[in-house]
Design an enzyme around this catalytic site. Sequence first.
Site: not given
Length: 243
Positions: A166, A170
């Site tokens: 994750y 980003k």
Amino acid sequence: MTETKIALVTGANKGIGYEIAAGLGALGWSVGVGARDDARREEAVTRLRAAGVDAFGVPLNVTDDRSVAGAAELIANRAGRLDALVNNAGITGGWSQQPTSVDLSIIRTVVETNVLGAVRVTNAMLPLLRRSAAPRIVNMSSTVGSLARQSGPDGETTTGPVAVAYAPSKTFLNAVTVQYARELADTNILINAACPGFVATDLNGFRGVRSPKEGAATAIRLATLPDGGPTGGFFEDAGVVPW
């Protein structure tokens, strides 16, 4: 008479995406609620319409080329252009992602949605955005993708979950945002990344300390930037995020 502006928000059936749609709708925008689940999408549209928002459903799975092409066709037929795209759809892949033991398929799945999904949707919507007088693109990021905040000035690591799928997704999305800004520098398209803060949503088991409405504020601001506004930046409520 002022022409109604058109927005598409991906992953807008709940949480931050829903509140971005609601916020833009409150400003008088017509908002496409992008979501892959038919029932949840239509429920969100019904709720938004009940609140006075000119909302319409957009069947959309950001990982599927045909679905994204269909979404672009739907908006073209309905409005003929797009004034703002908010790439909000995202997944975590779970919060226990140790780099030494992670299943590589988790990383692939997260990147497919969080990064490639944003690229796929952006490229499909660009022809419609180019028809707008003031096109804006917002990529929903997170400060967990900030290298500056994930490691201190002397290289020490910060607290928080280790999320090798994750968090880097980003960082990747931030870098992609910069590349788009560079390519589109000679156009009127402004593209920026937004951090909503630690918002209580089902993405984090509702552990966040901010409401979805608070988390939507920066994205709404970036989606409605005036001409000459920033592009290629990463922002939160307090201003620029170092990353």
